[in-house]
Design an enzyme around this catalytic site. Sequence first.
Site, PDB file in Angstrom:
ATOM      1  CB  THR A 182      -0.803  -0.078   1.056  1.00  0.00           C
ATOM      2  OG1 THR A 182      -1.787  -1.170   1.189  1.00  0.00           O
ATOM      3  CG2 THR A 182      -1.608   1.011   1.314  1.00  0.00           C
ATOM      4  NE  ARG A 210      -8.608  -7.867   3.247  1.00  0.00           N
ATOM      5  CZ  ARG A 210      -7.466  -6.876   3.322  1.00  0.00           C
ATOM      6  NH1 ARG A 210      -7.291  -5.986   2.187  1.00  0.00           N
ATOM      7  NH2 ARG A 210      -6.880  -6.957   4.327  1.00  0.00           N
ATOM      8  N   GLY A 212      -9.636  -3.855   3.247  1.00  0.00           N
ATOM      9  CA  GLY A 212      -8.700  -3.700   4.453  1.00  0.00           C
ATOM     10  C   GLY A 212      -8.973  -2.553   5.127  1.00  0.00           C
ATOM     11  CG  ASP A 213      -5.467  -1.278   7.041  1.00  0.00           C
ATOM     12  OD1 ASP A 213      -5.186  -1.994   6.309  1.00  0.00           O
ATOM     13  OD2 ASP A 213      -4.528  -0.246   7.362  1.00  0.00           O
ATOM     14  CB  THR A 233       1.344   0.127   5.038  1.00  0.00           C
ATOM     15  OG1 THR A 233       1.595  -0.974   4.055  1.00  0.00           O
ATOM     16  CG2 THR A 233       2.621   0.504   5.496  1.00  0.00           C
ATOM     17  N   GLY A 234      -0.052  -2.515   6.338  1.00  0.00           N
ATOM     18  CA  GLY A 234       0.167  -3.812   7.099  1.00  0.00           C
ATOM     19  C   GLY A 234      -0.930  -4.927   6.731  1.00  0.00           C
ATOM     20  N   GLY A 236      -4.331  -5.897   6.895  1.00  0.00           N
ATOM     21  CA  GLY A 236      -5.303  -5.018   7.272  1.00  0.00           C
ATOM     22  C   GLY A 236      -6.418  -5.137   8.538  1.00  0.00           C
TER      23      GLY A 236
HETATM   24  N1  ASP Z   1      -3.103  -2.642   4.407  1.00  0.00           N
HETATM   25  C1  ASP Z   1      -3.551  -3.111   3.416  1.00  0.00           C
HETATM   26  C2  ASP Z   1      -4.828  -3.952   3.334  1.00  0.00           C
HETATM   27  O1  ASP Z   1      -4.709  -4.782   4.356  1.00  0.00           O
HETATM   28  C3  ASP Z   1      -2.340  -3.896   2.766  1.00  0.00           C
HETATM   29  C4  ASP Z   1      -1.073  -3.235   2.636  1.00  0.00           C
HETATM   30  O2  ASP Z   1      -0.871  -2.236   3.621  1.00  0.00           O
HETATM   31  O3  ASP Z   1      -0.247  -3.302   1.816  1.00  0.00           O
HETATM   32  O4  ASP Z   1      -5.597  -4.046   2.369  1.00  0.00           O
END
Ligand code: ASP
Length: 319
Positions: A182, A210, A212-213, A233-234, A236
């Site tokens: 992200t 789905r 994410g965050d 980022t991480g 989610g």
């Molecule tokens: N946080 C993002 C998600 O879960 C993924 C990412 O940070 O790359 O969609």
Amino acid sequence: MKKYSLAIHGGAGTILKEDMTPELEEQYRQGLQQALEAGFSVLENGGTSVTAVKAAVVHLEDNPLFNAGKGAVFTKKGINELDAAIMDGKTLEAGAIAGVRNVRNPVELAEQVMMHSGHVFLSGKGANDFAIKQGIKLEPDEYFYTQLRYDQWREIRDSDLYTLDHKSDKLIRAVKEIKFGTVGAVACDKNGNLAAATSTGGMTNKQYGRIGDSPLIGIGTYANNKTCAISCTGHGEPFIRAVVAYDVSCLMEYKNMSLQQACEEVIMKKLVEMNGEGGLIGMDANGNAALVFNCAGMYRGLQSSDGTGLIAIYDNDSK
Ligand code: ASP
């Protein structure tokens, strides 16, 4: 004059030097540098933090190395579904979109939602209809095809991404590595106004719509002049359950923590206890940044008007 600053990220996760060629590493550093320059020049010229974070994120979305816009990962169905959000810390106005297709720069659509929709969060086909109404740039499916993302998806498309107990080490590594790509930006402008923006293709092989965050206000993205601007980022799912961005803001507002202390409390303690892997970039209204992550690396960059700045990838990355 007050200090003004911009910080960006291009994803966090299992980013290891041994998996990188010097050429690829250089491409990542250049991509970060260009996005940083695009956003920081807005601030230098007296532009707002909202304009600056948007400019930086557009650059990262257009770069196929990052999992947003052109480099977005593939879903279980082999398509690209994009999520993004933007927030203005001065007005607390926010715009977000989720599950949209064919939008070249999702952060621009999120900004249109903030300014012209009368809503905060649009999803799926409705968000695409709004994009057309607003004259947002669309691209055909082929535009979003990149060989790297396709190959990563092909390797795991018959597996269940949400469990990491696969037999093959390679598969686990592949899943871990591609999950977090992200992009995001946070900024403090010359007037001390904060803004945050985040954009993503989500997780490779995601299914059932789905989300994410990243596009969730208060979780992957948040800005409030009283406290901070945050882009996460991480993985989610734990980020959602930990309400990460707003939690950082609350620790600053109600417990008087500094930005750095609050980010460390949430990313290095709370999230770690929940097995949540990832990181965030944060900015306070004095132009101080925090770049905090609990995994091997985070593509990141920072530039401040006092001349300080960095481009880095790994933990202990001095460059
Ligand atoms: N946080 C993002 C998600 O879960 C993924 C990412 O940070 O790359 O969609």
